[in-house]
Design a protein around this motif. Structure first.
Motif, PDB file in Angstrom:
ATOM      1  N   ASP A 223      -4.029  -8.926  -1.867  1.00  0.00           N
ATOM      2  CA  ASP A 223      -4.706  -7.855  -1.153  1.00  0.00           C
ATOM      3  C   ASP A 223      -6.052  -8.294  -0.599  1.00  0.00           C
ATOM      4  O   ASP A 223      -6.607  -7.661   0.294  1.00  0.00           O
ATOM      5  CB  ASP A 223      -4.906  -6.662  -2.097  1.00  0.00           C
ATOM      6  CG  ASP A 223      -5.251  -5.388  -1.362  1.00  0.00           C
ATOM      7  OD1 ASP A 223      -4.594  -5.092  -0.348  1.00  0.00           O
ATOM      8  OD2 ASP A 223      -6.180  -4.686  -1.805  1.00  0.00           O
ATOM      9  N   ARG A 229      -1.754 -13.345   1.235  1.00  0.00           N
ATOM     10  CA  ARG A 229      -0.472 -12.620   1.317  1.00  0.00           C
ATOM     11  C   ARG A 229       0.585 -13.464   2.016  1.00  0.00           C
ATOM     12  O   ARG A 229       1.716 -13.616   1.544  1.00  0.00           O
ATOM     13  CB  ARG A 229      -0.673 -11.305   2.064  1.00  0.00           C
ATOM     14  CG  ARG A 229       0.586 -10.477   2.259  1.00  0.00           C
ATOM     15  CD  ARG A 229       0.465  -9.613   3.503  1.00  0.00           C
ATOM     16  NE  ARG A 229       0.409 -10.432   4.705  1.00  0.00           N
ATOM     17  CZ  ARG A 229       0.109  -9.966   5.910  1.00  0.00           C
ATOM     18  NH1 ARG A 229      -0.206  -8.692   6.055  1.00  0.00           N
ATOM     19  NH2 ARG A 229       0.085 -10.763   6.958  1.00  0.00           N
ATOM     20  N   GLU A 256      -1.706   2.321  -5.169  1.00  0.00           N
ATOM     21  CA  GLU A 256      -2.397   1.573  -4.113  1.00  0.00           C
ATOM     22  C   GLU A 256      -1.728   0.251  -3.768  1.00  0.00           C
ATOM     23  O   GLU A 256      -2.047  -0.361  -2.738  1.00  0.00           O
ATOM     24  CB  GLU A 256      -3.868   1.335  -4.481  1.00  0.00           C
ATOM     25  CG  GLU A 256      -4.091   0.714  -5.845  1.00  0.00           C
ATOM     26  CD  GLU A 256      -4.391   1.729  -6.915  1.00  0.00           C
ATOM     27  OE1 GLU A 256      -5.441   1.599  -7.578  1.00  0.00           O
ATOM     28  OE2 GLU A 256      -3.585   2.656  -7.093  1.00  0.00           O
ATOM     29  N   TYR A 257      -0.799  -0.213  -4.591  1.00  0.00           N
ATOM     30  CA  TYR A 257      -0.130  -1.484  -4.317  1.00  0.00           C
ATOM     31  C   TYR A 257       1.338  -1.330  -3.920  1.00  0.00           C
ATOM     32  O   TYR A 257       2.040  -2.327  -3.740  1.00  0.00           O
ATOM     33  CB  TYR A 257      -0.227  -2.405  -5.536  1.00  0.00           C
ATOM     34  CG  TYR A 257      -1.608  -2.979  -5.762  1.00  0.00           C
ATOM     35  CD1 TYR A 257      -2.302  -3.605  -4.718  1.00  0.00           C
ATOM     36  CD2 TYR A 257      -2.229  -2.893  -7.004  1.00  0.00           C
ATOM     37  CE1 TYR A 257      -3.559  -4.124  -4.919  1.00  0.00           C
ATOM     38  CE2 TYR A 257      -3.502  -3.416  -7.209  1.00  0.00           C
ATOM     39  CZ  TYR A 257      -4.167  -4.028  -6.162  1.00  0.00           C
ATOM     40  OH  TYR A 257      -5.422  -4.549  -6.356  1.00  0.00           O
ATOM     41  N   LEU A 260       1.848  -2.955  -0.312  1.00  0.00           N
ATOM     42  CA  LEU A 260       1.710  -4.411  -0.304  1.00  0.00           C
ATOM     43  C   LEU A 260       2.877  -5.085  -1.024  1.00  0.00           C
ATOM     44  O   LEU A 260       3.529  -5.975  -0.478  1.00  0.00           O
ATOM     45  CB  LEU A 260       0.393  -4.810  -0.964  1.00  0.00           C
ATOM     46  CG  LEU A 260       0.179  -6.310  -1.215  1.00  0.00           C
ATOM     47  CD1 LEU A 260       0.071  -7.053   0.102  1.00  0.00           C
ATOM     48  CD2 LEU A 260      -1.069  -6.540  -2.070  1.00  0.00           C
ATOM     49  N   HIS A 289       1.005   2.110   6.522  1.00  0.00           N
ATOM     50  CA  HIS A 289       0.369   1.083   5.700  1.00  0.00           C
ATOM     51  C   HIS A 289       0.095  -0.163   6.535  1.00  0.00           C
ATOM     52  O   HIS A 289       0.870  -0.499   7.444  1.00  0.00           O
ATOM     53  CB  HIS A 289       1.270   0.728   4.517  1.00  0.00           C
ATOM     54  CG  HIS A 289       0.603  -0.122   3.484  1.00  0.00           C
ATOM     55  ND1 HIS A 289       0.580  -1.498   3.554  1.00  0.00           N
ATOM     56  CD2 HIS A 289      -0.073   0.218   2.346  1.00  0.00           C
ATOM     57  CE1 HIS A 289      -0.091  -1.973   2.507  1.00  0.00           C
ATOM     58  NE2 HIS A 289      -0.484  -0.954   1.764  1.00  0.00           N
ATOM     59  N   ASP A 291       0.621  -3.145   5.962  1.00  0.00           N
ATOM     60  CA  ASP A 291       1.695  -4.130   5.877  1.00  0.00           C
ATOM     61  C   ASP A 291       3.039  -3.573   6.333  1.00  0.00           C
ATOM     62  O   ASP A 291       4.090  -4.188   6.091  1.00  0.00           O
ATOM     63  CB  ASP A 291       1.824  -4.647   4.435  1.00  0.00           C
ATOM     64  CG  ASP A 291       0.601  -5.435   4.003  1.00  0.00           C
ATOM     65  OD1 ASP A 291       0.172  -6.309   4.768  1.00  0.00           O
ATOM     66  OD2 ASP A 291       0.067  -5.160   2.912  1.00  0.00           O
ATOM     67  N   GLN A 364      -8.920  -1.651   6.034  1.00  0.00           N
ATOM     68  CA  GLN A 364      -8.622  -1.952   4.634  1.00  0.00           C
ATOM     69  C   GLN A 364      -9.833  -2.662   4.051  1.00  0.00           C
ATOM     70  O   GLN A 364     -10.175  -3.764   4.450  1.00  0.00           O
ATOM     71  CB  GLN A 364      -7.380  -2.835   4.565  1.00  0.00           C
ATOM     72  CG  GLN A 364      -6.673  -2.772   3.239  1.00  0.00           C
ATOM     73  CD  GLN A 364      -5.385  -3.551   3.286  1.00  0.00           C
ATOM     74  OE1 GLN A 364      -5.117  -4.221   4.266  1.00  0.00           O
ATOM     75  NE2 GLN A 364      -4.609  -3.486   2.230  1.00  0.00           N
ATOM     76  N   SER A 366     -10.550  -4.049   1.132  1.00  0.00           N
ATOM     77  CA  SER A 366     -10.451  -5.230   0.282  1.00  0.00           C
ATOM     78  C   SER A 366      -9.780  -6.393   0.963  1.00  0.00           C
ATOM     79  O   SER A 366      -9.970  -7.543   0.567  1.00  0.00           O
ATOM     80  CB  SER A 366      -9.677  -4.879  -0.990  1.00  0.00           C
ATOM     81  OG  SER A 366      -8.372  -4.462  -0.673  1.00  0.00           O
ATOM     82  N   LYS A 367      -8.953  -6.143   1.961  1.00  0.00           N
ATOM     83  CA  LYS A 367      -8.177  -7.228   2.563  1.00  0.00           C
ATOM     84  C   LYS A 367      -8.805  -7.672   3.872  1.00  0.00           C
ATOM     85  O   LYS A 367      -9.039  -6.887   4.774  1.00  0.00           O
ATOM     86  CB  LYS A 367      -6.737  -6.770   2.819  1.00  0.00           C
ATOM     87  CG  LYS A 367      -5.872  -7.884   3.381  1.00  0.00           C
ATOM     88  CD  LYS A 367      -4.461  -7.402   3.678  1.00  0.00           C
ATOM     89  CE  LYS A 367      -3.756  -7.044   2.418  1.00  0.00           C
ATOM     90  NZ  LYS A 367      -2.346  -6.655   2.700  1.00  0.00           N
TER      91      LYS A 367
END
Length: 375
Positions: A223, A229, A256-257, A260, A289, A291, A364, A366-367
């Protein structure tokens, strides 16, 4: 890897492992074979129950042939496998519809099989005589050996196969504390990638069990950057054990994951040959999302009948340049740190967004959206 089958009976015996569940009288399975490994595909659907549905399924199969032809895949033999009381009639209807849909340049030979999995027998249609052969056993000397190479245990039904990839709705593990996530985000890309692959490879080793921090760290590492990734996605693309690691991490992950791990797990399962699992994981990725484009790639590949090993080839080419890209991302980050140290910003407030690298988006937090690696 190719598994040449000498007799229709051998193919009939391996159908459950090839499609990963035991088909019943609701299903029709179509296989395409050619002279090369690239010229192979498999697709299945709910059995047509009338002429209109048979025509629709035939159109889908013909469309699959046309699409994979764009990728230099040209099967010259089609096998239609049917089941149940009305399977023979359905096989006839599918072949008739398929032949009307094929282009003038497409003239594959078509074989119809009627399989009784309970009795472990198969009948083959003889078009010149307009009759079916007597039932013959579908076991042969090579079937068990080839089945062992495939390494899959087919589910009892399609529903069971799909359910094995559904999120449980329960979070068994939790994300890392914010301080640990920040520490990961401040690491060099090369170090993050090394740790992510180390966790993945270790958990894919037979007999290994996840430590409490393995899934949270692997998820946080992926993430933290699209580069990490992508490194996980393109690492050992044919490895079913690695795909299984991602599935186990996904099944009980925190909300939250879900996106991903569903996207990454989906594409890993697909490239490892698990078509059902790849699609089922991809379907659980929310459409908004970041991704979702990866999940869409899996769904498109499934619908097009795009062979998993061809997608492997594409991702292997991406992987070949990722090491250099990771090092370049670290050099860019170091230059930006030096620049900020030499030319500090003035009047900066605590709620001001931090400087972004080229290609970064605030969608996003964090990513990192690393330059040249956007989805």
């Amino acid at each position: 890897m190719s598994y040449p089958l000498a007799e229709p009976a051998e193919l009939a015996a391996l159908v459950p492992q090839l499609i990963e569940f035991r088909p019943d009288d609701r299903h029709v399975v179509i296989f395409g074979f050619g002279d090369r490994e690239d010229d192979q595909f498999v697709t299945f659907d709910i059995s047509p129950t009338n002429t209109e549905e048979s025509q629709h399924f035939s159109e889908q199969a013909a469309n699959t042939l046309q699409i994979i032809g764009r990728y230099d895949c040209h099967p010259n033999m089609i096998t239609i496998a049917s089941y149940g009381e009305h399977g023979k009639a359905r096989a006839h209807a599918v072949e008739d519809g398929l032949r009307t849909q094929l282009d003038a340049g497409q003239n594959p030979s078509i074989i119809q099989l009627h399989i009784d999995l309970a009795a472990q027998t198969v009948e083959t249609y003889l078009p010149n005589l307009d009759e079916w052969t007597l039932p013959e056993p579908i076991k042969s000397e090579r079937v068990d050996a080839v089945g062992a190479l495939l390494g899959s245990s087919p589910a009892a039904s399609l529903d069971d196969a799909k359910n094995a990839y559904e999120h449980t709705g329960i979070s068994v593990w939790q994300p890392l504390p914010a301080a640990e996530i920040d520490a990961i985000n401040n690491q060099k890309h090369v170090d993050r990638g090394t740790e992510a692959l180390s966790i993945l490879d270790r958990l894919a080793t037979p007999g290994e069990h996840p430590r409490d921090t393995d899934y949270p760290r692997l998820a946080a590492l992926m993430d933290s950057s699209t580069l990490i990734r992508d490194l996980v996605i393109t690492h050992d693309t044919a490895s079913r054990p690695q795909a299984e690691v991602l599935r186990q991490a996904f099944l009980a992950c925190p909300p939250e994951y879900v996106g991903l791990l569903g996207a990454v797990g989906g594409i890993k399962h697909y490239t490892a040959g698990d078509v059902i699992g790849g699609k089922q994981l991809a379907l659980q990725v929310p459409p908004n999302h970041p991704d979702a484009s990866i999940a869409g790639m899996v769904s498109t590949a499934v619908e097009a009948g795009f062979p998993p090993h061809k997608l492997q080839d594409l991702l292997n080419n991406v992987n070949a340049g990722l090491g250099t890209t990771l090092r370049e991302a670290d050099l860019l980050a170091d230059r930006n740190k030096t620049k900020r140290a030499n030319f500090p910003e003035t009047g900066r407030t605590t709620n001001q967004a931090s400087p972004q690298q080229p290609g970064t988006t605030t969608q996003q937090s964090s990513k990192e959206k690393d330059a040249g690696n956007e989805k």
